[in-house]
Design an enzyme around this catalytic site. Structure first.
Site, PDB file in Angstrom:
ATOM      1  N   HIS A 138       1.068  -1.206  -0.079  1.00 41.39           N
ATOM      2  CA  HIS A 138      -0.164   0.229   0.260  1.00 41.39           C
ATOM      3  C   HIS A 138       0.791   1.281  -0.092  1.00 41.39           C
ATOM      4  O   HIS A 138       0.649   2.174  -0.903  1.00 41.39           O
ATOM      5  CB  HIS A 138      -1.405   0.448   1.043  1.00 41.39           C
ATOM      6  CG  HIS A 138      -1.726  -0.650   1.446  1.00 41.39           C
ATOM      7  ND1 HIS A 138      -2.376  -1.914   2.661  1.00 41.39           N
ATOM      8  CD2 HIS A 138      -3.111  -1.529   0.795  1.00 41.39           C
ATOM      9  CE1 HIS A 138      -3.025  -2.573   2.187  1.00 41.39           C
ATOM     10  NE2 HIS A 138      -3.220  -2.244   1.052  1.00 41.39           N
ATOM     11  N   SER A 169      -2.709  -7.836   3.669  1.00 37.49           N
ATOM     12  CA  SER A 169      -3.038  -7.625   4.207  1.00 37.49           C
ATOM     13  C   SER A 169      -3.808  -8.828   5.291  1.00 37.49           C
ATOM     14  O   SER A 169      -3.215  -8.700   5.776  1.00 37.49           O
ATOM     15  CB  SER A 169      -4.160  -6.567   4.397  1.00 37.49           C
ATOM     16  OG  SER A 169      -4.193  -5.237   4.063  1.00 37.49           O
ATOM     17  N   ARG A 213      -1.242  -6.529  -8.199  1.00 34.21           N
ATOM     18  CA  ARG A 213      -0.133  -7.136  -7.610  1.00 34.21           C
ATOM     19  C   ARG A 213      -0.312  -8.786  -8.933  1.00 34.21           C
ATOM     20  O   ARG A 213      -0.162  -7.990 -10.394  1.00 34.21           O
ATOM     21  CB  ARG A 213      -0.279  -8.275  -6.719  1.00 34.21           C
ATOM     22  CG  ARG A 213      -0.365  -7.354  -5.626  1.00 34.21           C
ATOM     23  CD  ARG A 213      -1.084  -7.444  -3.946  1.00 34.21           C
ATOM     24  NE  ARG A 213      -2.072  -8.521  -4.468  1.00 34.21           N
ATOM     25  CZ  ARG A 213      -2.778  -8.613  -2.886  1.00 34.21           C
ATOM     26  NH1 ARG A 213      -2.801  -8.360  -1.921  1.00 34.21           N
ATOM     27  NH2 ARG A 213      -4.046  -8.476  -3.218  1.00 34.21           N
ATOM     28  N   LYS A 230     -17.835  -5.755   7.435  1.00 36.60           N
ATOM     29  CA  LYS A 230     -16.597  -6.963   7.093  1.00 36.60           C
ATOM     30  C   LYS A 230     -16.109  -6.891   9.149  1.00 36.60           C
ATOM     31  O   LYS A 230     -15.969  -5.767   8.975  1.00 36.60           O
ATOM     32  CB  LYS A 230     -15.895  -5.953   6.491  1.00 36.60           C
ATOM     33  CG  LYS A 230     -14.668  -7.674   5.877  1.00 36.60           C
ATOM     34  CD  LYS A 230     -14.091  -7.081   4.639  1.00 36.60           C
ATOM     35  CE  LYS A 230     -12.675  -7.586   3.921  1.00 36.60           C
ATOM     36  NZ  LYS A 230     -12.228  -7.016   3.092  1.00 36.60           N
TER      37      LYS A 230
HETATM   38  O1  PNS Z   1      -8.242  -3.332  -0.008  1.00 39.07           O
HETATM   39  P1  PNS Z   1      -9.558  -3.521  -0.161  1.00 39.07           P
HETATM   40  O2  PNS Z   1     -10.246  -4.543   0.283  1.00 39.07           O
HETATM   41  O3  PNS Z   1      -9.858  -4.543  -1.878  1.00 39.07           O
HETATM   42  O4  PNS Z   1     -10.626  -2.704  -0.967  1.00 39.07           O
HETATM   43  C1  PNS Z   1     -11.539  -2.823  -1.364  1.00 39.07           C
HETATM   44  C2  PNS Z   1     -12.421  -1.983  -1.799  1.00 39.07           C
HETATM   45  C3  PNS Z   1     -12.710  -1.153  -0.632  1.00 39.07           C
HETATM   46  C4  PNS Z   1     -11.624  -0.609  -3.034  1.00 39.07           C
HETATM   47  C5  PNS Z   1     -14.551  -1.646  -2.913  1.00 39.07           C
HETATM   48  O5  PNS Z   1     -14.667  -3.274  -1.372  1.00 39.07           O
HETATM   49  C6  PNS Z   1     -14.899  -0.707  -3.076  1.00 39.07           C
HETATM   50  O6  PNS Z   1     -14.586   0.168  -3.296  1.00 39.07           O
HETATM   51  N1  PNS Z   1     -16.213  -0.935  -1.505  1.00 39.07           N
HETATM   52  C7  PNS Z   1     -16.421   0.005  -1.096  1.00 39.07           C
HETATM   53  C8  PNS Z   1     -18.169  -0.616  -2.304  1.00 39.07           C
HETATM   54  C9  PNS Z   1     -18.734  -0.201  -3.665  1.00 39.07           C
HETATM   55  O7  PNS Z   1     -18.910   1.083  -3.838  1.00 39.07           O
HETATM   56  N2  PNS Z   1     -18.546  -1.184  -4.412  1.00 39.07           N
HETATM   57  C10 PNS Z   1     -19.015  -1.113  -5.110  1.00 39.07           C
HETATM   58  C11 PNS Z   1     -17.399  -1.544  -6.408  1.00 39.07           C
HETATM   59  S1  PNS Z   1     -17.548  -2.853  -6.108  1.00 39.07           S
END
Ligand code: PNS
Length: 165
Positions: free
Chosen positions: A22, A134, A96, A46
């Site tokens: 990150h 993570s 990644r 979560k």
């Molecule tokens: O680090 P992560 O957990 O892979 O991040 C995921 C994240 C936070 C970018 C994703 O879950 C997100 O954007 N969540 C907000 C909800 C949303 O907008 N959902 C629609 C798109 S998938």
């Protein structure tokens, strides 16, 4: 995109916890864009090891010297709405291994359906961070393994404090 416009990029994620991967993506975003907003997802459904406030605090402290161009906020709900709320239209995600691609492509397509004006840009992870996530960090730390080459030193300490020995 208009070249003269101030470019604000959003780097979203759960950051539970912040990893070296990150840090690299945030630092590289700061090289490319005028300013960066880190969006820490506060997802009540979560189970997280660190609270949203702790996660925000870790990132703010780590990038203390960049605070004129980097801000960190919690968000819940749709990412595209958060992006608009900070006057941005740009999402940066780290990619990644190939295994990230399906999920990331799906997310960017959904975000485009939700708001056609929001663009997603991918930065490929540095080779040394390709295996770092993570969840892997938490798994290794919970089992008493050494994560000092995967996360910043202050996160090693925070994990030690959080995880009873
Ligand atoms: O680090 P992560 O957990 O892979 O991040 C995921 C994240 C936070 C970018 C994703 O879950 C997100 O954007 N969540 C907000 C909800 C949303 O907008 N959902 C629609 C798109 S998938």
């Amino acid at each position: 995109m208009n070249g003269s416009r101030i470019k604000v990029a959003v780097v979203p994620g759960s950051f539970d916890p912040l990893t070296n991967g990150h840090v690299d993506i945030i630092e590289r975003s700061l090289e490319i864009f005028d300013s960066v907003v880190v969006g820490v997802l506060d997802n009540a459904s979560k189970q997280a090891l660190f609270s949203p406030e702790e996660r925000v605090d870790f990132i703010r402290k780590h990038f203390e010297d960049k605070k004129d161009r980097l801000t960190v906020h919690c968000f819940s709900g749709l990412l595209v709405e958060f992006v608009r709320s900070v006057n941005s239209a740009l999402v940066v995600r780290g990619l990644r291994a190939i295994s990230d691609f399906d999920y990331e492509a799906q997310m960017s397509l959904i975000n485009r359906k939700l708001d056609a004006g929001v663009e997603t840009i991918f930065l490929t992870a540095r080779e040394e961070h390709n295996y770092v996530s993570s969840s892997i960090v938490k798994q290794v730390a919970l089992l008493g393994g050494d994560v000092s080459n995967m996360v910043p030193p202050e996160i090693v300490t925070a994990l030690r404090d959080k995880i009873p020995v």
